[in-house]
Write a protein that holds these residues in place. Structure first.
Motif, PDB file in Angstrom:
ATOM      1  N   THR A  17       0.827  -1.204   0.000  1.00 52.33           N
ATOM      2  CA  THR A  17       0.000   0.000   0.000  1.00 52.33           C
ATOM      3  C   THR A  17       0.859   1.251   0.000  1.00 52.33           C
ATOM      4  O   THR A  17       1.844   1.345   0.748  1.00 52.33           O
ATOM      5  CB  THR A  17      -0.925   0.019   1.236  1.00 52.33           C
ATOM      6  OG1 THR A  17      -1.774  -1.123   1.212  1.00 52.33           O
ATOM      7  CG2 THR A  17      -1.789   1.277   1.255  1.00 52.33           C
ATOM      8  N   LEU A  18       0.483   2.219  -0.836  1.00 48.08           N
ATOM      9  CA  LEU A  18       1.093   3.537  -0.901  1.00 48.08           C
ATOM     10  C   LEU A  18       0.064   4.575  -0.481  1.00 48.08           C
ATOM     11  O   LEU A  18      -1.099   4.495  -0.868  1.00 48.08           O
ATOM     12  CB  LEU A  18       1.569   3.834  -2.328  1.00 48.08           C
ATOM     13  CG  LEU A  18       2.047   5.264  -2.616  1.00 48.08           C
ATOM     14  CD1 LEU A  18       3.371   5.543  -1.914  1.00 48.08           C
ATOM     15  CD2 LEU A  18       2.181   5.503  -4.123  1.00 48.08           C
ATOM     16  N   VAL A  19       0.483   5.561   0.302  1.00 54.29           N
ATOM     17  CA  VAL A  19      -0.386   6.670   0.691  1.00 54.29           C
ATOM     18  C   VAL A  19       0.030   7.918  -0.090  1.00 54.29           C
ATOM     19  O   VAL A  19       1.215   8.270  -0.119  1.00 54.29           O
ATOM     20  CB  VAL A  19      -0.302   6.952   2.201  1.00 54.29           C
ATOM     21  CG1 VAL A  19      -1.192   8.143   2.569  1.00 54.29           C
ATOM     22  CG2 VAL A  19      -0.710   5.726   2.999  1.00 54.29           C
ATOM     23  N   ALA A  20      -0.932   8.571  -0.745  1.00 55.78           N
ATOM     24  CA  ALA A  20      -0.661   9.795  -1.489  1.00 55.78           C
ATOM     25  C   ALA A  20      -1.872  10.720  -1.362  1.00 55.78           C
ATOM     26  O   ALA A  20      -2.944  10.298  -0.915  1.00 55.78           O
ATOM     27  CB  ALA A  20      -0.376   9.492  -2.956  1.00 55.78           C
ATOM     28  N   THR A  21      -1.724  11.966  -1.770  1.00 60.79           N
ATOM     29  CA  THR A  21      -2.830  12.917  -1.643  1.00 60.79           C
ATOM     30  C   THR A  21      -3.693  12.920  -2.908  1.00 60.79           C
ATOM     31  O   THR A  21      -3.322  12.352  -3.940  1.00 60.79           O
ATOM     32  CB  THR A  21      -2.317  14.350  -1.400  1.00 60.79           C
ATOM     33  OG1 THR A  21      -1.810  14.886  -2.629  1.00 60.79           O
ATOM     34  CG2 THR A  21      -1.231  14.372  -0.347  1.00 60.79           C
ATOM     35  N   VAL A  22      -4.819  13.600  -2.794  1.00 69.41           N
ATOM     36  CA  VAL A  22      -5.749  13.678  -3.925  1.00 69.41           C
ATOM     37  C   VAL A  22      -5.135  14.413  -5.109  1.00 69.41           C
ATOM     38  O   VAL A  22      -5.636  14.293  -6.238  1.00 69.41           O
ATOM     39  CB  VAL A  22      -7.070  14.381  -3.521  1.00 69.41           C
ATOM     40  CG1 VAL A  22      -7.853  13.540  -2.532  1.00 69.41           C
ATOM     41  CG2 VAL A  22      -6.802  15.787  -2.956  1.00 69.41           C
ATOM     42  N   MET A  23      -4.046  15.160  -4.891  1.00 67.86           N
ATOM     43  CA  MET A  23      -3.425  15.899  -5.986  1.00 67.86           C
ATOM     44  C   MET A  23      -2.425  15.064  -6.773  1.00 67.86           C
ATOM     45  O   MET A  23      -1.909  15.516  -7.790  1.00 67.86           O
ATOM     46  CB  MET A  23      -2.729  17.149  -5.443  1.00 67.86           C
ATOM     47  CG  MET A  23      -3.680  18.222  -4.950  1.00 67.86           C
ATOM     48  SD  MET A  23      -4.838  18.777  -6.220  1.00 67.86           S
ATOM     49  CE  MET A  23      -3.709  19.577  -7.355  1.00 67.86           C
ATOM     50  N   SER A  24      -2.128  13.852  -6.313  1.00 61.49           N
ATOM     51  CA  SER A  24      -1.185  13.019  -7.065  1.00 61.49           C
ATOM     52  C   SER A  24      -1.744  12.675  -8.434  1.00 61.49           C
ATOM     53  O   SER A  24      -2.959  12.510  -8.618  1.00 61.49           O
ATOM     54  CB  SER A  24      -0.873  11.740  -6.290  1.00 61.49           C
ATOM     55  OG  SER A  24       0.105  11.980  -5.305  1.00 61.49           O
ATOM     56  N   ASN A  25      -0.855  12.544  -9.387  1.00 60.00           N
ATOM     57  CA  ASN A  25      -1.218  12.351 -10.784  1.00 60.00           C
ATOM     58  C   ASN A  25      -1.969  11.040 -11.013  1.00 60.00           C
ATOM     59  O   ASN A  25      -1.686  10.029 -10.358  1.00 60.00           O
ATOM     60  CB  ASN A  25       0.049  12.390 -11.631  1.00 60.00           C
ATOM     61  CG  ASN A  25      -0.221  12.549 -13.097  1.00 60.00           C
ATOM     62  OD1 ASN A  25      -0.412  11.564 -13.811  1.00 60.00           O
ATOM     63  ND2 ASN A  25      -0.233  13.787 -13.565  1.00 60.00           N
TER      64      ASN A  25
ATOM     65  N   LEU B 247       1.511   1.727   7.864  1.00 58.56           N
ATOM     66  CA  LEU B 247       2.052   1.593   6.518  1.00 58.56           C
ATOM     67  C   LEU B 247       3.457   2.181   6.411  1.00 58.56           C
ATOM     68  O   LEU B 247       3.909   2.912   7.292  1.00 58.56           O
ATOM     69  CB  LEU B 247       1.105   2.270   5.524  1.00 58.56           C
ATOM     70  CG  LEU B 247      -0.336   1.722   5.550  1.00 58.56           C
ATOM     71  CD1 LEU B 247      -1.252   2.556   4.671  1.00 58.56           C
ATOM     72  CD2 LEU B 247      -0.353   0.258   5.124  1.00 58.56           C
ATOM     73  N   SER B 248       4.140   1.866   5.314  1.00 52.49           N
ATOM     74  CA  SER B 248       5.573   2.163   5.240  1.00 52.49           C
ATOM     75  C   SER B 248       5.969   3.257   4.259  1.00 52.49           C
ATOM     76  O   SER B 248       7.097   3.757   4.338  1.00 52.49           O
ATOM     77  CB  SER B 248       6.339   0.882   4.874  1.00 52.49           C
ATOM     78  OG  SER B 248       5.821   0.291   3.691  1.00 52.49           O
ATOM     79  N   LEU B 249       5.091   3.653   3.330  1.00 52.79           N
ATOM     80  CA  LEU B 249       5.499   4.625   2.309  1.00 52.79           C
ATOM     81  C   LEU B 249       4.344   5.534   1.935  1.00 52.79           C
ATOM     82  O   LEU B 249       3.220   5.077   1.693  1.00 52.79           O
ATOM     83  CB  LEU B 249       6.000   3.910   1.051  1.00 52.79           C
ATOM     84  CG  LEU B 249       6.487   4.800  -0.101  1.00 52.79           C
ATOM     85  CD1 LEU B 249       7.738   5.585   0.292  1.00 52.79           C
ATOM     86  CD2 LEU B 249       6.764   3.956  -1.348  1.00 52.79           C
ATOM     87  N   GLY B 250       4.639   6.829   1.872  1.00 51.03           N
ATOM     88  CA  GLY B 250       3.629   7.790   1.434  1.00 51.03           C
ATOM     89  C   GLY B 250       4.292   9.103   1.081  1.00 51.03           C
ATOM     90  O   GLY B 250       5.491   9.299   1.297  1.00 51.03           O
ATOM     91  N   GLY B 251       3.508  10.039   0.538  1.00 50.26           N
ATOM     92  CA  GLY B 251       4.091  11.325   0.216  1.00 50.26           C
ATOM     93  C   GLY B 251       3.239  12.167  -0.696  1.00 50.26           C
ATOM     94  O   GLY B 251       2.059  11.882  -0.940  1.00 50.26           O
ATOM     95  N   GLU B 252       3.864  13.224  -1.211  1.00 48.94           N
ATOM     96  CA  GLU B 252       3.189  14.208  -2.038  1.00 48.94           C
ATOM     97  C   GLU B 252       3.954  14.425  -3.343  1.00 48.94           C
ATOM     98  O   GLU B 252       5.156  14.167  -3.434  1.00 48.94           O
ATOM     99  CB  GLU B 252       3.084  15.540  -1.291  1.00 48.94           C
ATOM    100  CG  GLU B 252       2.289  15.467  -0.006  1.00 48.94           C
ATOM    101  CD  GLU B 252       2.177  16.837   0.649  1.00 48.94           C
ATOM    102  OE1 GLU B 252       1.124  17.468   0.486  1.00 48.94           O
ATOM    103  OE2 GLU B 252       3.142  17.266   1.309  1.00 48.94           O
ATOM    104  N   GLN B 253       3.245  14.968  -4.309  1.00 47.74           N
ATOM    105  CA  GLN B 253       3.809  15.260  -5.615  1.00 47.74           C
ATOM    106  C   GLN B 253       4.988  16.226  -5.517  1.00 47.74           C
ATOM    107  O   GLN B 253       5.906  16.204  -6.339  1.00 47.74           O
ATOM    108  CB  GLN B 253       2.707  15.862  -6.492  1.00 47.74           C
ATOM    109  CG  GLN B 253       2.994  15.955  -7.966  1.00 47.74           C
ATOM    110  CD  GLN B 253       1.793  16.507  -8.719  1.00 47.74           C
ATOM    111  OE1 GLN B 253       1.347  17.615  -8.444  1.00 47.74           O
ATOM    112  NE2 GLN B 253       1.265  15.738  -9.657  1.00 47.74           N
TER     113      GLN B 253
END
Length: 453
Positions: A285-293, A326-332
């Motif tokens: 699983t990856l965590v990202a924001t709604v603005m990710s492509n 979880l282990s990985l997430g971030g922003e554009q």
């Protein structure tokens, strides 16, 4: 009265909005709030004072602001370890590493030199939730702790702060960086000392730009918000990759050997696929924001990786990472969080692991980035409108539905109100730039007409 704390601490024009007096007051208030509870009681019962790490980026105003912070803490009975100029993620790491009670970072990140900021970290190096920041703000109007005699805090230099951080970073690497030529752009910021050292120690050939901070040149035409010089340097030196940090080194963007920009979404895609292959991506699983492509979403689906979406802001990414273990997430923007090794975004850590994947696979950065197709994206800000009415307007809702129908699975539409001003952000992704531009501008005009104040 507007909330003093923003999305990442307290920021403002140094010596205007952010004064030495405010810094002193915030430090005293934080001492009142962050030294409560069982942990603080245990320390006191053992005859020990609370301990805080204080650090800053190299902008000139950081000298008097960090001095005011240290004075406020010491006058409140807190022992201060002054780490000097180090990256924000280094400060967060050190708080946990030495078992400090909390910490303070003086930095305005990617902002220009006249700005500055103060952000607080709790025990363990974690960012403060909104309610704790609100308590600190409320304590600005209350009596502060005023110990006397031997109960006042001491201020000492944290002599091996950067060395501890570098040893930690090197210990996270799955493999050396031998055979890779890296150009580092340190933004004349907090990474100027640590980043070149750690990449060199990890085995890379290193060329450095933007590593001569003078207090006023931070982020000035360099760093992750100005990638042209990095791309030029990579081409001039025939390097394999360029890594760019921002002023406090909590972000990382990259360029490939041909000077093409690799943004935070692409970096996350590369790291997620690598971690999944090696069995270290928790729950795939990856965590990202709604603005990710949209391309990131499709790449994750193609690689059987689940993607959790959050609101914009690294604190929401952190909350989702923590809630799911979880282990990985971030922003554009390049703010990438690897929770096994850090409690916040760490641009040096991210860059190391990105280059480590190049060394591990023998692939170029462009080859690794090809796992994701970047969809053309446009963001239009519609200002001066009643943003609170956005989600209740049926005409806007129908226009969004029509745009989504036209795009099908080749694009995406997102309208969201600003949390701080009367503005609606209209974002459209499409298979081609012309379609994205046309739909975004059409939706923006409808928003402007329907929600005009």
């Amino acid at each position: 009265m507007p909330r003093l704390f923003g999305t990442d601490g307290v920021r403002g024009l140094a010596n205007r909005e952010l004064t030495a007096g405010l810094a002193l007051g915030l430090a005293q208030a934080s001492a009142s709030v962050l030294t409560q509870g069982r942990r603080a009681e245990l320390r006191r019962s053992q005859g020990r004072r609370p301990v805080a790490v204080v650090a800053r980026d190299p902008r000139v105003s950081g000298e008097f602001i960090s001095a005011a912070v240290a004075a406020g803490l010491a006058s409140s009975g807190v022992d201060v370890l002054d780490a000097g100029v180090i990256p924000t993620p280094a400060a967060a790491f050190l708080i946990a590493d030495i078992d400090a009670d909390f910490g303070v970072m003086v930095s305005a990140s990617h902002n220009p030199a006249p700005d500055n900021g103060i952000k607080f970290f709790a025990f363990g190096g974690t960012k403060l939730p909104d309610e704790v920041e609100d308590r600190i703000e409320a304590y600005l109007d209350r009596d502060v702790l005023m110990p006397i005699g031997g109960d006042v805090g001491r201020i000492r230099r944290f002599a091996d702060a950067e060395d501890r951080y570098i040893v930690h970073l090197l210990g996270t690497l799955p493999n050396p960086l031998a055979g890779i030529h890296v150009v580092l752009d340190c933004a004349h910021g907090a990474a100027a000392g640590a980043s070149p050292r750690v990449f060199t120690d990890a085995g890379a050939k290193v060329t450095v730009i933007g590593a001569e901070p003078d207090g006023i040149n931070i982020n000035d035409g360099v760093g992750s918000t100005h990638l042209d010089n990095l791309a030029k340097s990579v081409l001039e030196h025939g390097a394999d990759v360029g890594i760019a940090h921002d002023g406090d080194a909590d972000r990382c963007l990259a360029v490939d050997k041909d000077g093409n920009i690799i943004d935070g979404d692409q970096i996350m895609a590369i790291l997620a696929v690598s971690m999944a292959e090696r069995g270290v991506l928790t729950d795939r699983t990856l965590v990202a924001t709604v603005m990710s492509n949209l391309g990131l979403r499709k790449a994750m689906a193609d690689n059987d990786i689940r993607m959790v979406e959050t609101k914009v802001g690294d604190r929401y990414v952190l909350e989702a990472l923590g809630a799911g273990g979880l282990s990985l997430g971030g922003e554009q923007s390049g703010h990438v969080i690897m929770t096994k090794y850090a409690t916040t975004g760490d641009g040096i850590l991210t860059g190391l692991h990105l280059v480590a994947e190049m060394a591990r696979t023998g692939k170029s950065l462009a080859e690794l980035a090809s796992v994701m197709t970047v969809y053309p994206q446009i963001l239009v800000n519609v200002r001066g409108v009643d943003h609170h009415a956005l989600h209740s307007d049926e005409v806007i809702a129908q226009a969004v539905t029509d745009a989504e129908t036209e795009l099908g699975d080749t694009g995406r539409v997102l309208l969201r109100p600003s949390g701080t001003e009367p503005m609606v952000r209209v974002m459209v992704e499409a298979a081609d730039q012309a379609t994205a531009d046309r739909l975004a501008n059409a939706l923006a005009e409808i928003v402007r007409e329907r929600l005009a104040n």
